[in-house]
Scaffold this motif. Sequence first.
Motif, mmCIF file in Angstrom:
data_model
loop_
_atom_site.group_PDB
_atom_site.id
_atom_site.type_symbol
_atom_site.label_atom_id
_atom_site.label_comp_id
_atom_site.label_asym_id
_atom_site.label_seq_id
_atom_site.Cartn_x
_atom_site.Cartn_y
_atom_site.Cartn_z
ATOM 1 N N LEU A 141 0.854 -1.184 0.000
ATOM 2 C CA LEU A 141 0.000 0.000 0.000
ATOM 3 C C LEU A 141 0.894 1.239 0.000
ATOM 4 N N LEU A 142 0.876 1.970 -1.104
ATOM 5 C CA LEU A 142 1.669 3.190 -1.230
ATOM 6 C C LEU A 142 0.741 4.395 -1.175
ATOM 7 N N TRP A 143 1.140 5.423 -0.412
ATOM 8 C CA TRP A 143 0.258 6.585 -0.282
ATOM 9 C C TRP A 143 1.072 7.880 -0.259
ATOM 10 N N GLY A 144 0.714 8.803 -1.135
ATOM 11 C CA GLY A 144 1.334 10.112 -1.106
ATOM 12 C C GLY A 144 0.900 10.878 0.135
ATOM 13 N N ALA A 145 1.852 11.300 0.942
ATOM 14 C CA ALA A 145 1.525 11.990 2.193
ATOM 15 C C ALA A 145 0.827 13.318 1.952
ATOM 16 N N GLU A 146 0.997 13.886 0.739
ATOM 17 C CA GLU A 146 0.370 15.161 0.409
ATOM 18 C C GLU A 146 -0.839 14.997 -0.520
#
Length: 323
Positions: free
Chosen positions: A258-263
């Motif tokens: 699970l990859l998620w852009g913090a912004e």
Amino acid sequence: MKISLKVSGFLLLVIFLALASFFRRDVPVDELKPLYANAYSRFLTIDGMPLHYRDEGPRADALPLVLLHGTASSLHTWDGWVDNLRHTRRCIRLDLPGHGLTGPRADRDYSVETYARTLLTLLDSLGVERCVVAGNSLGGAIAWTAALETPARVAGLILVDPAGAPFAPRHVPMGFQLARSARARPLLRWFTPRAIVARSTREVYGNPSKVTEKLIDRHYELLLRTGNRQALSDRFRSASPTLPYYPRLSEITQPVLLLWGAEDRLIPPESAAVFQKLLPNDTLVLLPGLGHVPMEEDAGETANLVGNWLFRMRNAEFGIRNN
């Protein structure tokens, strides 16, 4: 009265000229192929559509990586990953129906379930029995839906800021706001300012300065492909951002990255908590400084994470010890 009529006539003329300046014709796919197809591009007729896909990397790869883009995007969003991975991994990507060079469905059905069936039809045509499916945003929802419906075909999942579970956006890109508006949709079908596409593209990046004019041109020109604007309207008119069966995520047993852009402001990182709660075996990686399309914004770093995860996951799949 005469002055009033003249003023009214002048205002109507100004409005007409303003609208005329934003009018854009549909662009036939044959005009776009020289720009956005390449030597790896193939077209396969599925459900009456000329589905555009690319199949790169070693055919001997026992677990190909299949890449699914998000709404209003195209297979080009994965260019960086493919450039980094195709020397050792077979990478298959496609323009989803209603997007890119593929164009619209005749039945105007853009449900996630129909997208998942299209994916499986493509895999059948390519003779791919089992694969790892990666998806961003809408593509993420399609990926995990396919994993639920045909678990024997999906060995693992890479979900990149995925859609389908409840979320509260911090900000919705202007283009999406207009496409969701019942009043604006008919106008956007023909009057499509490039500035809206430019603004919307920048709004999904963590660092908008990374958005190039070439990238904006690609999004804009592929949107103008015959039928794609109508397809975008159809999707926003009929689709819900939350799939009613999202609690079934708990049924997924495949390994998940699970990859998620913090912004990410469209599907903020808080939504990751929903996936973490339901998925039994996810590996969450928050990506500082990146937005909704981290694989596009920092292809090198995210592809490196994916390559390492694939190495471990595939070794586990085939019973190979990691050193």
